[in-house]
Design a protein around this motif. Structure first.
Motif, PDB file in Angstrom:
ATOM      1  N   SER A 146       9.181   2.326  -6.697  1.00 44.42           N
ATOM      2  CA  SER A 146       9.165   1.191  -5.781  1.00 44.42           C
ATOM      3  C   SER A 146       9.548  -0.073  -6.540  1.00 44.42           C
ATOM      4  N   SER A 147      10.179  -1.006  -5.847  1.00 47.72           N
ATOM      5  CA  SER A 147      10.505  -2.312  -6.432  1.00 47.72           C
ATOM      6  C   SER A 147       9.331  -3.270  -6.342  1.00 47.72           C
ATOM      7  N   ASP A 148       8.296  -2.899  -5.587  1.00 46.92           N
ATOM      8  CA  ASP A 148       7.085  -3.714  -5.465  1.00 46.92           C
ATOM      9  C   ASP A 148       6.056  -3.195  -6.459  1.00 46.92           C
ATOM     10  N   LEU A 149       5.849  -3.937  -7.523  1.00 48.18           N
ATOM     11  CA  LEU A 149       4.968  -3.509  -8.605  1.00 48.18           C
ATOM     12  C   LEU A 149       3.619  -4.203  -8.481  1.00 48.18           C
ATOM     13  N   HIS A 150       2.571  -3.436  -8.317  1.00 50.03           N
ATOM     14  CA  HIS A 150       1.226  -4.000  -8.219  1.00 50.03           C
ATOM     15  C   HIS A 150       0.586  -3.951  -9.598  1.00 50.03           C
ATOM     16  N   ILE A 151       0.850  -4.995 -10.384  1.00 54.24           N
ATOM     17  CA  ILE A 151       0.385  -5.051 -11.760  1.00 54.24           C
ATOM     18  C   ILE A 151       0.188  -6.504 -12.151  1.00 54.24           C
ATOM     19  N   THR A 152      -0.840  -6.775 -12.920  1.00 53.92           N
ATOM     20  CA  THR A 152      -1.148  -8.144 -13.324  1.00 53.92           C
ATOM     21  C   THR A 152      -0.395  -8.520 -14.596  1.00 53.92           C
ATOM     22  N   HIS A 153      -0.310  -9.830 -14.827  1.00 48.73           N
ATOM     23  CA  HIS A 153       0.321 -10.324 -16.046  1.00 48.73           C
ATOM     24  C   HIS A 153      -0.468  -9.866 -17.270  1.00 48.73           C
ATOM     25  N   GLU A 154      -1.804  -9.815 -17.143  1.00 50.12           N
ATOM     26  CA  GLU A 154      -2.635  -9.370 -18.267  1.00 50.12           C
ATOM     27  C   GLU A 154      -2.357  -7.909 -18.608  1.00 50.12           C
TER      28      GLU A 154
END
Length: 230
Positions: A174-182
């Motif tokens: 997916s092009s929608d990445l559910h991930i934080t900057h940390e």
């Protein structure tokens, strides 16, 4: 007394071990008797360095990351474990010349087949087909580690970040990445603030769109051009 693996587990084991048919039946039976299936929830550790001697495991499903932690608590991901992958560094207590501690944490709920470290050590001495296979996997993993070290030392952060986003897109499909900057900073071994600044630059350039806890890839072509620039 522990029961041997069921038919579904046996089929999975025979499928992921290319050396299975070449192994002596005695050694196959030892695997069947001693391996267990284990569930690991997202966020839990499968292995915590010298605190554990977990053994070798094969991922039936799920996702985990193998990483190092520095003395200042900075993290860097060495490689990811996906469905059907094997992990031998979790038996480092019985592997000669392993002088560093890795940590393995579930990124998604996992189901693994686990072989105790002492049985793994015994089979490495007695089963030539299994030992050959395991050594090949270990060599491949150390190549992965060396690639990460090379990237960290010699590759600019913008290229490393672009590579990471493309890898994450492939894993998530997916092009929608559910991930934080940390989380990204822990993968790349750098500070969260540095990742945030670089992602904002990517957004200004139209490569991504940022929102709370998520990143949308807008221009995969340009990301690839950046990641694989000569």
């Amino acid at each position: 007394m522990k029961e041997v693996l069921n038919q579904e587990q046996l089929a999975f084991l025979a499928e992921i071990l290319p050396c299975w048919k070449a192994m002596d039946r005695e050694h196959q039976r030892l695997l069947e008797r001693t391996m267990t299936e284990r569930s690991v929830k997202r966020g839990e550790y499968l292995y915590q360095g010298d605190r554990d001697c977990t053994g070798v495991f094969w991922m039936r499903y799920g996702q985990a990351r193998v990483f190092l932690i520095s003395g200042t608590e900075k993290q860097i991901t060495l490689y990811r474990l996906l469905e059907r992958d094997s992990c031998f560094l979790s038996a480092s207590c019985v592997i000669k010349n392993i002088n560093f501690d890795v940590f393995i944490q579930a990124e998604k709920d996992c189901r693994i087949l686990l072989l105790p470290a002492n049985v793994y050590q015994d089979l490495m001495e007695k089963s030539f087909p299994l030992a050959t296979y395991c050594n090949q996997i270990l060599a491949s993993r150390f190549s992965d580690v060396m690639w990460v070290m090379e990237q960290t030392i010699f590759t600019s952060l913008d290229r490393r970040l672009a590579l990471f986003l493309l890898e994450q897109k492939a894993i998530d499909e997916s092009s929608d990445l559910h991930i934080t900057h940390e989380a990204i900073s822990n993968h790349l071994g750098t500070a969260r603030e540095v990742v945030t600044r670089m992602l904002k630059y990517f957004q200004e350039e139209g490569l991504v769109s940022l929102s709370r806890g998520a990143i949308e890839i807008l221009d995969e072509k340009r990301l690839k051009e950046l990641a694989y620039a000569a």
